[in-house]
Design a protein around this motif. Structure first.
Motif, PDB file in Angstrom:
ATOM      1  N   ARG A 120      17.424   5.908 -24.404  1.00 45.23           N
ATOM      2  CA  ARG A 120      16.983   5.963 -25.793  1.00 45.23           C
ATOM      3  C   ARG A 120      17.924   6.808 -26.651  1.00 45.23           C
ATOM      4  O   ARG A 120      17.605   7.184 -27.762  1.00 45.23           O
ATOM      5  CB  ARG A 120      15.544   6.464 -25.857  1.00 45.23           C
ATOM      6  CG  ARG A 120      14.616   5.510 -25.112  1.00 45.23           C
ATOM      7  CD  ARG A 120      13.213   6.028 -24.918  1.00 45.23           C
ATOM      8  NE  ARG A 120      12.511   6.108 -26.187  1.00 45.23           N
ATOM      9  CZ  ARG A 120      12.151   7.237 -26.786  1.00 45.23           C
ATOM     10  NH1 ARG A 120      12.433   8.383 -26.231  1.00 45.23           N
ATOM     11  NH2 ARG A 120      11.517   7.219 -27.911  1.00 45.23           N
ATOM     12  N   LYS A 130       9.867  13.396 -20.956  1.00 49.11           N
ATOM     13  CA  LYS A 130      10.704  12.224 -20.770  1.00 49.11           C
ATOM     14  C   LYS A 130      11.156  11.666 -22.112  1.00 49.11           C
ATOM     15  O   LYS A 130      12.307  11.298 -22.281  1.00 49.11           O
ATOM     16  CB  LYS A 130       9.940  11.160 -19.990  1.00 49.11           C
ATOM     17  CG  LYS A 130      10.670   9.843 -19.957  1.00 49.11           C
ATOM     18  CD  LYS A 130      10.126   8.872 -18.953  1.00 49.11           C
ATOM     19  CE  LYS A 130      10.977   7.622 -19.004  1.00 49.11           C
ATOM     20  NZ  LYS A 130      10.489   6.591 -18.116  1.00 49.11           N
ATOM     21  N   TYR A 131      10.227  11.609 -23.065  1.00 47.73           N
ATOM     22  CA  TYR A 131      10.569  11.007 -24.354  1.00 47.73           C
ATOM     23  C   TYR A 131      11.064  12.029 -25.373  1.00 47.73           C
ATOM     24  O   TYR A 131      11.371  11.669 -26.515  1.00 47.73           O
ATOM     25  CB  TYR A 131       9.379  10.204 -24.893  1.00 47.73           C
ATOM     26  CG  TYR A 131       9.141   8.965 -24.062  1.00 47.73           C
ATOM     27  CD1 TYR A 131       9.942   7.844 -24.246  1.00 47.73           C
ATOM     28  CD2 TYR A 131       8.186   8.938 -23.064  1.00 47.73           C
ATOM     29  CE1 TYR A 131       9.763   6.713 -23.473  1.00 47.73           C
ATOM     30  CE2 TYR A 131       7.999   7.814 -22.276  1.00 47.73           C
ATOM     31  CZ  TYR A 131       8.795   6.703 -22.485  1.00 47.73           C
ATOM     32  OH  TYR A 131       8.636   5.580 -21.708  1.00 47.73           O
ATOM     33  N   GLN A 132      11.131  13.287 -24.976  1.00 40.19           N
ATOM     34  CA  GLN A 132      11.637  14.347 -25.858  1.00 40.19           C
ATOM     35  C   GLN A 132      10.980  14.294 -27.215  1.00 40.19           C
ATOM     36  O   GLN A 132      11.646  14.409 -28.249  1.00 40.19           O
ATOM     37  CB  GLN A 132      13.154  14.222 -26.024  1.00 40.19           C
ATOM     38  CG  GLN A 132      13.914  14.388 -24.742  1.00 40.19           C
ATOM     39  CD  GLN A 132      15.415  14.347 -24.979  1.00 40.19           C
ATOM     40  OE1 GLN A 132      15.908  14.802 -25.987  1.00 40.19           O
ATOM     41  NE2 GLN A 132      16.135  13.810 -24.036  1.00 40.19           N
ATOM     42  N   ASP A 133       9.689  14.068 -27.220  1.00 36.04           N
ATOM     43  CA  ASP A 133       9.030  13.890 -28.499  1.00 36.04           C
ATOM     44  C   ASP A 133       7.669  14.580 -28.482  1.00 36.04           C
ATOM     45  O   ASP A 133       6.705  14.041 -27.957  1.00 36.04           O
ATOM     46  CB  ASP A 133       8.877  12.391 -28.772  1.00 36.04           C
ATOM     47  CG  ASP A 133       8.337  12.134 -30.168  1.00 36.04           C
ATOM     48  OD1 ASP A 133       7.990  13.104 -30.855  1.00 36.04           O
ATOM     49  OD2 ASP A 133       8.265  10.969 -30.557  1.00 36.04           O
ATOM     50  N   THR A 144      13.321  20.688 -26.660  1.00 37.76           N
ATOM     51  CA  THR A 144      12.987  20.020 -27.929  1.00 37.76           C
ATOM     52  C   THR A 144      12.071  20.880 -28.800  1.00 37.76           C
ATOM     53  O   THR A 144      11.893  20.599 -29.973  1.00 37.76           O
ATOM     54  CB  THR A 144      12.282  18.673 -27.703  1.00 37.76           C
ATOM     55  OG1 THR A 144      11.034  18.898 -27.046  1.00 37.76           O
ATOM     56  CG2 THR A 144      13.131  17.727 -26.881  1.00 37.76           C
TER      57      THR A 144
END
Lengths: 448, 157, 618
Positions: free
Chosen positions: A386, C151-154, A436
């Motif tokens: 992604r 995993k999705y860094q979100d 993040t």
């Protein structure tokens, strides 16, 4: 008081405006070599894709902005600086004297020392004039080679892709934007570009560019086959190829190191820029750029330098270097102007090196010491499918550098965390675990 | 007297009414992803922190903009994006040390809090008084400024 | 409007995902969420289907007001056939995932079939894909949530998933979203796990629009938010105490089921009440409750965020439980506390954390433990069964120990995972199971609150307070006061509450608004947002239509009027103390009238007239 500023980029313009604010009566002259009103190179990619017109690139959109501020805009090239007499010589043989001078002459694009760089089909991507050449020369279906996958090369990729050209990027280093992104993100950028149909050759050197020459058939040697009686009886006389001189086909041949040569219509050279220190050379102290102190003062007391041309203090290293970025140019311009007008406390405590880049829609950023430091720690998280990546670099429990890829929200806080030297405390470990969560770390450490 | 948004995280329940109100004002749909105010959740600590631009005096975003697309609204003191000037270069998004200017890839422009022209919808929508719009003096703006001073690189004169 | 007008159909068997247009004819009749999903479900699923077989379907659905600024507009529902009851299951949850689904552009997701190996569904706006979840299988809800976020860094990714209890086949497993909100009842999580579907992770950045009359909508929702703020329950009581405001109130009126409903008052009620959650602890001076929290768009914010005393025996060696998480709400506090006789607030908070961490319905779980405790004290269940645990009423240690087992589906936890009905049958004492249609009761003794007896007996998803919360009227006097000990007028009351609730559950709003709102407040919000005419009458009719459709499914599934009953303890044993002392649940006085008013036969079947009146499929 007579101020002269050479250079109409952001450093020069901000300096002129700041001077005017501080000295309403001073005589302020802003000298630039390009024909257009002061404009921003940052906006050129958006001009190339048609998002803005040429006036959309102007640093100050208001009509007569400089007239209203009584800033005299002079379109000239300065050919010589005389420190002793405090005078400048211009291209038109005139000379100007000054009390205080600011050199904000920016950078100029370099070309590698290889054959063919002077050919008409090789263009830079630096000025508006260059942009017009690219716009005219890169048309749908054309083969284009972009030399250099640095910041400037990457930022115009989208414009080129939108123009429908067949694009090959050739980069000497092992990844894209090597001066801004680490190996992982630079490599991921390459994958992104390739997925968008751009051919990317890294670790590849252009050996030279030459015009393709072909033996065009002379106009009189190919008789029209009108189908008359004689044409069936007599074979037409063949053209004597050996005797005709080859003529340029309009195509360029790009010779590569270890790859088959490319035949292209246009070569865009974006291999780098260098501080434009010609005026200062041998007169002021220079290294890569013009050396300045914390007041942006050069080795000559009344001469200052700002922006891309100045080797100013870097926040992260404490050392002096050329940053060549918009926010630093603005900071320099303002600080220099304050010091030129007797400000006492306006010291450059160091500007942070940072960048943000949009490569065909994939956004990357870099801050401070993204390469990390000896004895430091780092946290990275990647999602290769992604196109997401984040790299944080720590010294003890504070952040000293970062890279991001595919992230657009709250990235400025990376600057905030680095430049405020926020001690992260327990959040250091949390960021090591999940990098993040930078915004949360910032908030937790800076709100009550 | 200029007014500012005053945020008291102690009162925030994390309901995101502010984010919906903000995005509705911006683009007439309820879309927290495009809100200019954002509520951050600290699950372990049991804390919600709404956060947006403080309209700081330093205005790093404004100064960094290469095409003068960020201007000060004289009436509110808000630093506002001029959409027809913004080219989408994102320099302001890395310049703002508070992380409150964000790029919106859908529009190709940046977005930030503009105080809704003096009637901030987040404050109107907040059910608990965690977000209020009051005289600047009372907002702890000083504390924010003190912090800002730490990274100030200019204009100390 | 307000709908996105499209949904995802995910076939887990062959791994395909299709986009389909929403049937707007159905949307105009069933609105959304509970109603609309039920319409799809009955159209597509054989009522006799094996609830845990591949032919059962699982529908996750939002309402037209989900994701809008209407207060509490963040709900989503899960509709499937329940493995616990064999009836239709419809569980509803707040948190943030419903709004996220809507923001991603989807009204609904229909899951069908069974994946050959564990998968999760990832949705990011138009993009939807099934991803192998072998690495997530065997992980708790909390671990799964963390792994997917990383995993999705979100941090904004919204996740619902099942925990280890569901994987182990616990029949009352929940689907937990946003760490501690849950589609809790009837084993919807068990169905999800039976399909090898571990999680659904959603990110939506499209926004929710399509409001019919935006100006009227914004005006109406602002006015109605003020009504909630000005109301004593929604504006003050719920934010401060949460639903736990009820613990002392219900105990005082002698309607707090205690020790598997043997008694109606609990001597330790105060220690586990909403008030107690505010009291500073001796150890660190902090109260159990850190703060209240809202689900998406909720201006009430009844959610509890709590910590456990670090020195408490349950967590002293487990720092991972020292932070804040979802605290006790009334039904959970009751089931884990008074019903098991445990008055240790820290133990209940810990057990509640575990229920969230591994996705168990705390009502069914606590009530099952209560029945097991009764069987243990009778000597029917022994330490041999429990693996040495002394499963006595009032033992916090025992409660904690069996919870850790049940959460992971280990040891005696396997037995507890059967639910009260199957467990009591297994041990030869079906009469000790406090269930209707196999689902455990919540926290109101129908002997002291008679309307709740009829509510439980007729609930389409088995015993439940959230199908018609007549407590509002019988205890709190909302919208008008009725006598909790009386049976007259209760069939009418129950029907009105059932229909209004079904309407609210179909809109995207939370039922807790109805402490302050009636359909008079809700209908205008729906009407301003959705195409068509959504008057109060039409909303009530929608509710009745949904109710009858669910009932019809249940009858086709093989349930009969014999299932509309209560356990003998409530029908035969009078309350032991308090205002209802000596009283039993007067179900027989209410049920026939209820059938009649519903337009059902004496056997509880829909008459053709009723079917026609609501336009139900024949």
């Amino acid at each position: 008081m007579k101020h002269i500023i050479i250079g109409t980029g952001p450093a020069g313009v901000v300096a002129a405006e700041t001077l005017r604010k501080r000295q309403p009566e001073a005589d302020i002259t802003l000298i630039g070599g390009e024909p257009e009103p002061p404009y921003s190179r940052m906006a050129i990619p958006y001009y190339l894709i048609g998002k803005v017109g040429e006036d959309g690139t102007h640093l100050r959109p208001a009509a007569q902005h400089f007239d209203h501020l009584k800033i005299h805009l002079l379109r000239q090239h300065v050919t010589r600086l005389d420190v002793a007499t405090k005078t400048l010589s211009l291209d038109n043989q005139q000379s100007l004297s000054f009390d205080k001078l600011l050199l904000a002459t920016g950078s100029y694009p370099t070309r590698p020392p290889i054959p063919g760089m002077d050919l008409a089909g090789v263009v830079n991507c630096w000025t508006l004039a260059d942009a017009r050449k690219i716009a005219a020369g890169a048309n749908k279906g054309d083969e284009v080679v972009l030399m250099g996958a640095g910041f400037i090369g990457c930022i115009i990729l989208e414009a080129l892709a939108l123009r429908g050209v067949k694009l090959t990027v050739v980069e000497m280093e092992d990844r894209m934007v090597p001066r801004m992104m680490d190996e992982k993100s630079g490599t991921l950028l390459k994958k992104w570009c390739e997925a968008k149909g751009v051919r990317v050759l890294t670790s590849t050197r252009v050996k030279g560019v030459s015009e393709e020459k072909i033996f065009a058939a002379p106009a009189n040697s190919a008789p029209a086959s009108s189908g008359g009686f004689f044409s069936r009886l007599f074979k037409p006389k063949p053209a004597v190829m050996a005797e005709a001189a080859p003529t340029p086909s309009g195509k360029l041949i790009v010779e590569l190191d270890g790859q088959a040569p490319l035949k292209v219509d246009l070569v865009i050279c974006a291999t780098g820029v260098r501080p434009n220190i010609d005026l200062a050379k041998g007169i002021l102290e220079t290294k890569h750029g013009i050396l300045v102190n914390e007041r942006l003062q050069t080795s000559a007391a009344d001469i200052y330098a700002a922006g891309d041309v100045a080797e100013g203090k870097d926040f992260s290293t404490g050392k002096y270097s050329v940053q060549a970025i918009q926010p630093t140019a603005v900071d320099h311009g303002a600080l220099a102007a304050i010091n030129m007008t007797g400000g006492h406390n306006a010291l450059n405590r160091g500007t942070i090196n940072m960048n943000v880049l949009d490569t065909m829609g994939l956004i990357s950023s870099s801050f401070g010491l993204w390469q990390g430091i000896d004895g430091g720690e780092s946290a990275t998280l990647e999602d290769l499918n992604r196109y997401k990546y984040i790299n944080l670099q720590f010294q003890d429990d504070y952040l000293v550098g970062a890279n991001t890829l595919g992230m657009t929200q709250h990235i400025g806080v990376l600057r905030g965390l680095i430049q405020s030297r926020t001690r992260l405390g327990a959040w250091k470990q949390k960021l090591m675990h999940d990098p993040t969560r930078i915004m949360e770390a910032y908030l937790a450490r800076n709100t009550g | 007297m200029l007014k500012s948004l005053y945020i008291n995280p102690e009162k925030c329940t994390g309901c995101l009414q502010c984010e919906m109100a903000c995005s509705y004002e911006l683009e007439q749909v309820f879309n927290p992803a495009h809100s200019r105010i954002k509520v951050f959740t600290f699950h372990d600590a049991g804390r919600f922190v709404p956060y947006t631009c403080t309209q700081c005096d330093e205005a790093w975003c404004l100064k960094a903009c290469p095409v003068e697309a960020i201007v000060i609204n004289a009436a509110t003191g808000a630093k506002e994006i001029l959409n027809d000037r913004c080219v989408g270069c994102k320099v302001c998004t890395i310049s703002c040390p508070f992380g409150t200017v964000n790029y919106n890839s859908a529009s190709g422009k940046v977005i930030k809090c503009d105080l809704c022209g003096g009637n901030p919808q987040c404050a109107s929508a907040c059910p608990t008084g965690a977000i209020t719009y009051i005289d600047s003096d009372a907002t702890g703006l000083e504390r924010m400024r003190n912090w800002a001073e730490k990274i100030n690189t200019q204009y100390a004169a | 409007m307000a709908w996105t007008r499209k949904f995802l159909r995910v076939n887990l068997t062959d791994g395909t995902i299709k986009t389909e247009a929403l049937n707007m004819d159905w949307a105009r009749e069933y609105l959304g969420q509970r109603g609309l999903a039920t319409r799809y479900f009955v159209a597509e699923v054989d009522p006799k289907v094996d609830a845990l077989g591949p032919d059962n379907k699982l529908i996750m659905t939002t309402g037209p007001l989900t994701g809008t600024m209407a207060s509490t507009g963040g709900r989503y529902s899960v509709v499937t056939k329940s493995p616990l009851t064999g009836a239709i299951a419809c569980s509803n949850s707040g948190g943030f995932i419903g709004a996220e689904m809507k923001n991603a552009g989807w009204d609904m997701i229909i899951f069908e079939g069974k994946a050959p190996s564990p998968v999760y569904l990832y949705v990011e706006n138009d993009h939807a894909e099934l991803v192998p979840a072998d690495d997530l299988w065997g992980k708790s809800v909390w671990a799964t949530d963390e792994l997917l976020h990383q995993k999705y860094q979100d941090p904004q990714l919204r996740i619902c998933c099942v925990g280890r209890s569901a994987e182990a086949g616990c029949l009352y497993s929940a689907i937990v979203n946003d760490l501690h909100r849950a589609a809790g009842r009837s084993g919807v999580g068990t169905v999800m796990a039976s399909k090898n579907l571990k999680a659904v992770a959603v990110r939506g950045t499209k926004g929710v629009g399509n409001i019919k009359d935006p100006i009227r909508f914004m005006k109406t929702v602002a006015e109605q938010k003020k009504v909630l703020a000005d109301n004593a329950v929604t504006g003050a009581g719920l934010p401060k105490y949460g639903t736990q405001v009820l613990m002392n109130v219900i105990n005082e009126m002698g309607a707090l089921p205690t020790r598997n409903m043997r008694e109606v008052k609990f001597e330790g009620a105060h220690a586990v009440s909403g008030e107690a959650m505010h009291e500073p602890r001796k150890s660190d001076g902090k109260p159990n409750l850190t703060r209240n929290a809202g689900c998406f768009g909720c201006t009430i914010a009844c959610g509890r965020i709590s910590t456990i005393d670090r020195g408490h025996f349950s967590v002293e060696t487990k720092p991972e439980y020292w932070g804040n998480s979802g605290g006790l709400e009334y039904e959970a506090a009751w089931a884990l506390g008074p019903d098991t006789g445990v008055d240790d607030l820290n133990a209940l908070t810990y057990v509640n954390f575990l229920c969230n961490e591994d996705g168990m319905d705390p009502i069914s779980y606590g009530a099952t433990v209560a029945a097991a405790m009764e069987l243990y004290e009778m000597g029917v269940i022994t330490q041999e069964d429990t693996g040495g645990i002394e499963l006595k009423f009032g033992s916090a240690q025992a409660l904690v120990a069996v919870t850790e087992l049940t959460a992971k589906g280990e040891g005696f936890g396997k037995i507890l995972g059967l639910g009260s009905k199957r467990m009591c049958e297994k041990y030869g004492h079906p009469e000790l199971s406090m269930t209707v249609k196999g689902q455990e009761f919540p926290a109101y003794d129908p002997r002291g609150i008679q309307g709740m007896g009829l509510t439980y007996a007729t609930s389409n998803r088995g015993a439940c307070h959230l199908r018609s919360y007549t407590v509002s009227s019988e205890v709190l006097g909302i919208p008008f006061k009725t006598d909790p000990l009386a049976t007259e007028g209760k069939p009418e009351l129950v029907i009105a509450f059932q229909d209004a609730t079904a309407a609210v559950d179909s809109s995207g709003l939370c039922i807790f608004t109805t402490f302050a709102w009636s359909l008079e407040n809700i209908a205008p919000q729906i009407d301003a947002a959705c195409e068509g005419d959504w008057s109060v009458e039409k909303c009530a009719e929608l509710g009745a239509r949904v109710w009858n459709l669910e009932r019809d499914f249940n009858m086709r599934a093989g349930l009969t009027s014999a299932d509309d009953t209560l356990p003998p303890r409530l029908l035969k044993d009078g309350a032991n103390t308090g205002p209802a002392q000596g009283k039993v649940a007067g179900l027989a006085e209410m049920l026939p009238k209820y059938y009649e008013l519903r337009g059902w036969t004496t056997e509880g079947q829909l008459t053709p007239e009723t079917r026609a009146r609501y336009g139900l499929p024949s």
